[in-house]
Design an enzyme around this catalytic site. Structure first.
Site, short mmCIF file in Angstrom:
data_model
loop_
_atom_site.label_atom_id
_atom_site.label_comp_id
_atom_site.label_asym_id
_atom_site.label_seq_id
_atom_site.Cartn_x
_atom_site.Cartn_y
_atom_site.Cartn_z
N THR A 1 52.90 46.22 4.42
CA THR A 1 52.86 44.85 3.90
C THR A 1 54.19 44.46 3.25
O THR A 1 54.95 45.33 2.80
CB THR A 1 51.72 44.76 2.85
OG1 THR A 1 51.87 43.56 2.10
CG2 THR A 1 51.77 45.92 1.87
N ASP A 2 54.43 43.16 3.16
CA ASP A 2 55.63 42.67 2.45
C ASP A 2 55.48 42.85 0.93
O ASP A 2 56.45 42.74 0.19
CB ASP A 2 55.91 41.20 2.79
CG ASP A 2 54.78 40.24 2.42
OD1 ASP A 2 53.69 40.71 2.02
OD2 ASP A 2 54.99 39.01 2.54
N GLU A 3 54.23 43.12 0.48
CA GLU A 3 54.00 43.19 -0.97
C GLU A 3 54.74 44.36 -1.61
O GLU A 3 54.92 44.40 -2.83
CB GLU A 3 52.49 43.25 -1.26
CG GLU A 3 51.77 42.07 -0.62
CD GLU A 3 50.35 41.85 -1.08
OE1 GLU A 3 49.98 42.31 -2.17
OE2 GLU A 3 49.60 41.20 -0.34
N SER B 1 50.50 51.57 -3.76
CA SER B 1 49.95 52.60 -2.86
C SER B 1 50.52 52.45 -1.45
O SER B 1 50.79 53.42 -0.76
CB SER B 1 48.42 52.56 -2.85
OG SER B 1 47.94 51.38 -2.23
N LYS B 2 50.73 51.19 -1.03
CA LYS B 2 51.32 50.99 0.30
C LYS B 2 52.79 51.41 0.29
O LYS B 2 53.29 52.00 1.25
CB LYS B 2 51.19 49.52 0.73
CG LYS B 2 49.79 49.06 1.08
CD LYS B 2 49.17 49.77 2.28
CE LYS B 2 49.81 49.42 3.59
NZ LYS B 2 49.07 50.01 4.74
N TYR C 1 47.60 48.06 -5.30
CA TYR C 1 47.60 48.01 -3.83
C TYR C 1 49.02 48.17 -3.29
O TYR C 1 49.29 49.04 -2.46
CB TYR C 1 46.99 46.68 -3.34
CG TYR C 1 47.29 46.37 -1.89
CD1 TYR C 1 46.78 47.18 -0.86
CD2 TYR C 1 48.10 45.29 -1.52
CE1 TYR C 1 47.06 46.90 0.49
CE2 TYR C 1 48.38 45.01 -0.19
CZ TYR C 1 47.86 45.81 0.81
OH TYR C 1 48.15 45.55 2.13
N HIS D 1 50.18 38.80 -11.18
CA HIS D 1 50.19 38.02 -9.93
C HIS D 1 51.60 37.79 -9.39
O HIS D 1 52.41 37.08 -10.02
CB HIS D 1 49.53 36.66 -10.24
CG HIS D 1 49.08 35.91 -9.04
ND1 HIS D 1 48.40 34.72 -9.13
CD2 HIS D 1 49.20 36.17 -7.72
CE1 HIS D 1 48.12 34.28 -7.93
NE2 HIS D 1 48.61 35.14 -7.05
P1 NAD Z 1 40.86 45.57 6.21
O1 NAD Z 1 40.51 45.88 4.81
O2 NAD Z 1 40.23 44.41 6.88
O3 NAD Z 1 40.54 46.85 7.13
C1 NAD Z 1 40.96 48.14 6.79
C2 NAD Z 1 40.15 49.15 7.58
O4 NAD Z 1 40.63 50.46 7.22
C3 NAD Z 1 38.64 49.11 7.28
O5 NAD Z 1 37.87 49.12 8.46
C4 NAD Z 1 38.41 50.39 6.47
O6 NAD Z 1 37.14 50.98 6.67
C5 NAD Z 1 39.52 51.30 7.01
N1 NAD Z 1 39.84 52.34 6.01
C6 NAD Z 1 40.21 52.15 4.72
N2 NAD Z 1 40.37 53.34 4.11
C7 NAD Z 1 40.08 54.30 5.03
C8 NAD Z 1 40.04 55.69 5.00
N3 NAD Z 1 40.29 56.39 3.88
N4 NAD Z 1 39.71 56.35 6.14
C9 NAD Z 1 39.41 55.69 7.27
N5 NAD Z 1 39.41 54.35 7.35
C10 NAD Z 1 39.75 53.65 6.25
O7 NAD Z 1 42.44 45.46 6.21
P2 NAD Z 1 43.41 44.57 7.13
O8 NAD Z 1 43.59 43.27 6.47
O9 NAD Z 1 42.93 44.65 8.54
O10 NAD Z 1 44.77 45.39 6.98
C11 NAD Z 1 45.08 46.44 7.88
C12 NAD Z 1 46.43 47.02 7.53
O11 NAD Z 1 47.43 46.01 7.58
C13 NAD Z 1 46.50 47.62 6.12
O12 NAD Z 1 47.24 48.81 6.20
C14 NAD Z 1 47.21 46.57 5.31
O13 NAD Z 1 47.92 47.16 4.25
C15 NAD Z 1 48.14 45.98 6.35
N6 NAD Z 1 48.51 44.57 6.13
C16 NAD Z 1 47.54 43.64 5.89
C17 NAD Z 1 47.91 42.30 5.72
C18 NAD Z 1 46.87 41.24 5.49
O14 NAD Z 1 47.24 40.09 5.17
N7 NAD Z 1 45.59 41.51 5.66
C19 NAD Z 1 49.26 41.94 5.77
C20 NAD Z 1 50.22 42.93 6.01
C21 NAD Z 1 49.83 44.24 6.20
P1 TYD Z 2 44.74 37.23 -1.15
O1 TYD Z 2 44.12 36.59 0.05
O2 TYD Z 2 43.89 38.08 -2.02
O3 TYD Z 2 46.03 38.02 -0.63
P2 TYD Z 2 47.24 38.72 -1.48
O4 TYD Z 2 46.83 38.85 -2.88
O5 TYD Z 2 47.35 40.03 -0.78
O6 TYD Z 2 48.43 37.84 -1.27
O7 TYD Z 2 45.33 36.08 -2.06
C1 TYD Z 2 46.30 35.16 -1.56
C2 TYD Z 2 46.73 34.29 -2.73
O8 TYD Z 2 45.66 33.47 -3.13
C3 TYD Z 2 47.14 35.08 -3.94
O9 TYD Z 2 48.26 34.43 -4.55
C4 TYD Z 2 45.92 35.01 -4.86
C5 TYD Z 2 45.31 33.66 -4.50
N1 TYD Z 2 43.83 33.54 -4.58
C6 TYD Z 2 43.25 32.45 -5.23
O10 TYD Z 2 43.94 31.57 -5.77
N2 TYD Z 2 41.89 32.35 -5.21
C7 TYD Z 2 41.08 33.30 -4.62
O11 TYD Z 2 39.83 33.17 -4.68
C8 TYD Z 2 41.70 34.41 -3.95
C9 TYD Z 2 40.86 35.48 -3.28
C10 TYD Z 2 43.09 34.50 -3.95
#
Ligand code: NAD
Ligand code: TYD
Length: 383
Positions: A157-159, A185-186, A182, A315
């Site tokens: 992630t970019d975070e 850990s990433k 989060y 935040h």
């Molecule tokens: P998600 O939470 O929807 O899905 C994560 C999946 O990983 C789940 O099915 C969960 O059961 C599985 N998982 C978690 N811990 C596990 C473990 N210990 N063993 C086996 N399986 C496990 O997440 P997502 O939004 O699909 O994100 C997927 C990846 O992309 C993550 O690595 C996240 O950091 C990265 N990512 C997400 C975003 C975003 O906006 N969602 C953006 C950039 C990067």
């Molecule tokens: P989120 O979808 O949790 O992604 P991330 O924290 O990984 O960026 O949140 C996106 C943005 O929206 C973040 O700045 C927090 C804000 N937010 C709200 O304002 N209200 C909400 O109910 C949630 C879940 C997030």
């Protein structure tokens, strides 16, 4: 064209004969989109290693398998394994015997990481360590020919880069500065992957992407939360002053980038992925409300439900990606504007309300505010 789908140029060609693909986290939001793409557009067999957490669901993958008929049923194997279980994971890797690994499994929600950081350290840090060790063993066993093609792609992630001020963008050279459990850990998992490349020569590629949105996202993240709250006529929680900025990318655009990076990315390289989709949270929430006013008109504007709530602890203010490297080296660009992607996402959630209800019930999560543990004042305000 189906608005949920974009075309990755010749996926089978990109895979160059890699026929056994291990995807971790393939039952999650982004992993599921990767698995669906592999099943639809290649002939590869997918080994989906997932612990099947609250965020997991296989409906979308089962839909694709059903569409494709019996012949494709053998192409998806769910290996229900927790990455924290080193032995079970090593056995799963032996069973999958992969040509390519795409590592997406992670605990992914910042608010949950504030409430319970331990799960994030276990899955994202220890889990990645166990995966790296299992893959080292696998890589050592491969023939020279298969070794040449093998890659481990770590999806991040970019975070990890922290929080930007009003100007500038994250790039591959931005120093790491994670600020939430989060993102920390990433960041740790990114460093482990990099270390296994430099120390043991493991062929890895890393990607760091901005916020994703789209169909099948578990309804705890901003966009699905807002849609569901607005449809239910409930207050829509906007954290702080609503001016925090995220760089939104439609999930299928992310999948395009992932498949390019996994197959064509330079070994040991990282790529930042983002589609110039910066919006403040207030803009995102208002855009959803305007779409809903048109799609499901109600007596008062949906925006009247927007309710400022106390801010998330720590935040991050702004994220933005400079995607020059992946654009220039691998030819990736996003193909969904935020307006187009958001419209099809809102329509999808309206049409799939029963899915949202099902996954929320299974997860025992009804949309309450998360990540406020210890913030007594906030709890009082929200009750
Ligand atoms: P998600 O939470 O929807 O899905 C994560 C999946 O990983 C789940 O099915 C969960 O059961 C599985 N998982 C978690 N811990 C596990 C473990 N210990 N063993 C086996 N399986 C496990 O997440 P997502 O939004 O699909 O994100 C997927 C990846 O992309 C993550 O690595 C996240 O950091 C990265 N990512 C997400 C975003 C975003 O906006 N969602 C953006 C950039 C990067
Ligand atoms: P989120 O979808 O949790 O992604 P991330 O924290 O990984 O960026 O949140 C996106 C943005 O929206 C973040 O700045 C927090 C804000 N937010 C709200 O304002 N209200 C909400 O109910 C949630 C879940 C997030």
């Amino acid at each position: 064209m189906d608005p949920q789908q974009t075309t990755t140029p010749e996926l089978s060609e990109l895979l160059e004969g890699r026929q056994r693909i291990l995807v971790t986290g393939g039952a999650g939001f982004i992993g599921g989109a990767v698995v669906r793409r592999l099943l639809r557009e290649s002939t590869a067999t997918v080994f989906n290693v997932d612990k099947m957490s609250y965020a997991s669901d296989l409906s979308s993958i089962e839909g694709v398998l059903k569409e494709a008929g019996q012949a494709s049923e053998d192409r998806h194997h769910l290996l229900k394994v927790d990455l924290t279980d080193a032995e079970a994971l090593a056995a799963a890797v032996r069973q999958a015997d992969p040509d390519l690994v795409m590592h997406l499994a992670a605990e992914s929600h910042v608010d949950r990481s504030i409430e319970g950081p331990g799960d994030f350290i276990a899955s994202n840090v220890t889990g990645t360590f166990h995966l790296l060790q299992a893959i080292r063993g696998h890589w050592d066993r491969l023939s020279d020919e298969r070794k040449k093609q093998f890659r481990l792609h770590h999806i991040s992630t970019d975070e990890v880069f922290g929080s930007l001020g009003d100007v500038g963008r994250f790039s591959e050279t931005t120093p790491y500065d994670p600020r939430s459990p989060y993102s920390a850990s990433k960041a740790a998992s990114d460093h482990l992957v990099s270390a296994w490349h430099h120390t043991y020569g493991l062929p890895v590629v890393l990607t760091n992407c901005s916020n994703n949105y789209g169909p099948w996202q578990f309804p705890e993240k901003l966009i699905p939360v807002v849609i569901l709250k607005a449809v239910a006529g409930e207050p829509i929680p906007l954290y702080g002053d609503g001016a925090n900025v995220r760089d939104w990318l439609y999930v299928e655009d992310h999948v395009d980038a992932l498949l390019l990076a996994a197959t064509k990315g330079g070994l040991g390289h990282s790529y930042c992925i983002g589609g110039y989709g910066e919006r403040t949270n207030k803009q995102v929430v208002e855009a959803i409300c305007h779409l809903l006013d048109k799609l499901i008109p109600s007596k008062s504007a949906h925006s009247s439900l927007i309710t400022p709530v106390t801010d998330r602890p720590g935040h991050d203010r702004r994220y933005a990606i400079d995607p020059t490297k992946i654009s220039e080296e691998l030819g990736w660009t996003s193909s969904h504007s935020f307006e187009k992607g958001l419209k099809s996402t809102v329509k999808w959630f309206l049409k799939n309300h029963s899915w949202c209800k099902k996954v929320r019930e299974r997860a025992n999560y009804q949309g309450s505010r998360l990540g406020i543990a210890g913030h007594g004042l906030l709890q009082a305000q929200n009750s």
